[in-house]
Design an enzyme around this catalytic site. Structure first.
Site, short mmCIF file in Angstrom:
data_model
loop_
_atom_site.label_atom_id
_atom_site.label_comp_id
_atom_site.label_asym_id
_atom_site.label_seq_id
_atom_site.Cartn_x
_atom_site.Cartn_y
_atom_site.Cartn_z
N SER A 13 -0.56 -7.08 6.23
CA SER A 13 -0.35 -7.52 4.85
C SER A 13 0.91 -6.88 4.28
CB SER A 13 -1.56 -7.15 3.96
OG SER A 13 -1.72 -5.75 3.91
N SER A 142 7.64 6.87 -1.32
CA SER A 142 7.70 5.99 -2.49
C SER A 142 8.77 6.43 -3.49
CB SER A 142 6.34 5.98 -3.20
OG SER A 142 6.41 5.35 -4.46
N TYR A 171 -1.86 9.73 -4.38
CA TYR A 171 -0.93 8.96 -3.55
C TYR A 171 0.44 9.64 -3.48
CZ TYR A 171 1.99 5.02 -2.05
OH TYR A 171 2.88 4.22 -1.39
N LYS A 175 2.49 11.17 -0.28
CA LYS A 175 3.79 10.66 0.11
C LYS A 175 4.86 11.75 0.09
CE LYS A 175 2.71 6.58 1.32
NZ LYS A 175 2.81 6.25 2.76
#
Length: 297
Positions: A13, A142, A171, A175
Site C-alpha cells: 500500500s 519523516s 511515531y 523515526k
C-alpha cells in the site's frame, strides 16, 4: 545479467506499493513484505498489472513480531541467494489509536514495528546482503521530525508506559531512532561495500479509508493536509533513486529528502554518545548479544 533483488516491507500500500511498481519497472526482482497475505495478493495483482512485470512475489512478515521476522528471514534465504536492496518501509502509524498497544512479544507496537523490527530484520538477512555486489539498506524517517528539533529518544520509557501516549509522539520517536540507526549501521559497515541511507518522507497524501475508525474531524484535517502533499508515486521516486542509482554507489550514512538531496537531522541525532545509547537500548530488546559482531563477518 542477473537481476537485482529488493525486499520492501509494507509494499502492499501507499508509498511502498508505488515503489514496488517502479522498482519492478526498473528491472528488479521485487519481494513485497506483507502482514496479511489476502491483502497482499490483491496488491500483488495490481503491482504486476501496473508495472507490466511478473517477477514480483510476496513474503509474509509482521515487523512487530520477532518470530515472524526470523521466520521470514529463513524463508527469504530459501528463495534467493542474495539481497541487493532492503527497504524498511513498513511502519505503524494508526492515527485512530488512543492508547498504547502491545505486540505478542509484549512490546509497544510502534516502537516494535518502526525500530526494533528493522534492526532485527537487517541483522537476520545480513549474510544475503553481503552476497550482493553493492548491497543497499534504506531506512525511512519523516519530515515531521523537523517540527521537533529537540526531540530525544526516551531511554527509560521508549514505550510510553509512564508518560502520556500519543501516536505522533511515539511515531516520531521511533523515526528519530531510525535516523540514528542509519548513522550507526553505516559506521558498522564502513569497510564493506554495503551502503546505508535514510529517506525523510515529506507530506504524502493519506488514504483515510485505511483508518475507518478516525473521526470526521480527523478526516477533514487530513483532506486539508493532502492539498499540500505530494502523491505516494512521487515520493516513491526517491526510494527508487536510492535503490538503483549508480550515482550513489558509495554514498552511505546520509539523510535524503524527496528531491534526492541530502539534508541534516537534529543535533541530538548526530552525537555519537546518543546514537550509541539508542542502539544499546535497541539491542537489549533484540536479545542478540553478538548482533554487532555479525555485521563484520
Amino acid at each position: 545479467m542477473m537481476k537485482k533483488t529488493c525486499l520492501i516491507t509494507g509494499g502492499n500500500s501507499g508509498i511502498g506499493k508505488q515503489a514496488a511498481i517502479q522498482l519492478a519497472q526498473t528491472g528488479f526482482h521485487v519481494i513485497i513484505g506483507v502482514r496479511n497475505l489476502k491483502r497482499g495478493e490483491i496488491a500483488l495483482a495490481e503491482i504486476k498489472e501496473k508495472s507490466e512485470q511478473n517477477d514480483i512475489e510476496l513474503l509474509q512478515i509482521n515487523m512487530s513480531l520477532k518470530k515472524s521476522i526470523l521466520d521470514a528471514s529463513l524463508e527469504l534465504k530459501k528463495r534467493t541467494d542474495k539481497l541487493d536492496v532492503l527497504i524498511h518501509n513498513a511502519a505503524d502509524f494508526d492515527i485512530a489509536r488512543k492508547k498504547p498497544e502491545k505486540s505478542v512479544d509484549g512490546i509497544e507496537t510502534i516502537w516494535a514495528t518502526n525500530q526494533i523490527g528493522p534492526v532485527l530484520l537487517t541483522g537476520s538477512v545480513m549474510n544475503l546482503i553481503r552476497k550482493s555486489e553493492q548491497g543497499r539498506i534504506i531506512t525511512i524517517a519523516s519530515q515531521g521530525l523537523v517540527m521537533h528539533p529537540k526531540l530525544t529518544v526516551d531511554l527509560k520509557d521508549p514505550e510510553f508506559e509512564k508518560r502520556k501516549f500519543s501516536v505522533p509522539n511515539a511515531y516520531y520517536q521511533s523515526k528519530l531512532a531510525q535516523v540514528m540507526y542509519t548513522y550507526w549501521l553505516s559506521e558498522q559497515l564502513k569497510y564493506t561495500g554495503i551502503t546505508v541511507n535514510c529517506i525523510r518522507v515529506t507530506n504524502v497524501k493519506v488514504d483515510t479509508s485505511r483508518y475507518p475508525n478516525i473521526s470526521g474531524f480527523m478526516k477533514f484535517l487530513y483532506s486539508m493536509k493532502s492539498r499540500f502533499s505530494i502523491s505516494p508515486e512521487d515520493m516513491a521516486k526517491t526510494y527508487t533513486y536510492l535503490a538503483s542509482s549508480p550515482d550513489i554507489n558509495t554514498t552511505t550514512g546520509k539523510y535524503f529528502n524527496e528531491k534526492n538531496k541530502t539534508v541534516t537531522s537534529s543535533p541530538y541525532s548526530l552525537k555519537k554518545e546518543n546514537i550509541d545509547a539508542v542502539m544499546k537500548l535497541t539491542l537489549k530488546y533484540i536479545e542478540q548479544n553478538n548482533f554487532a559482531n555479525t555485521l563484520h563477518k
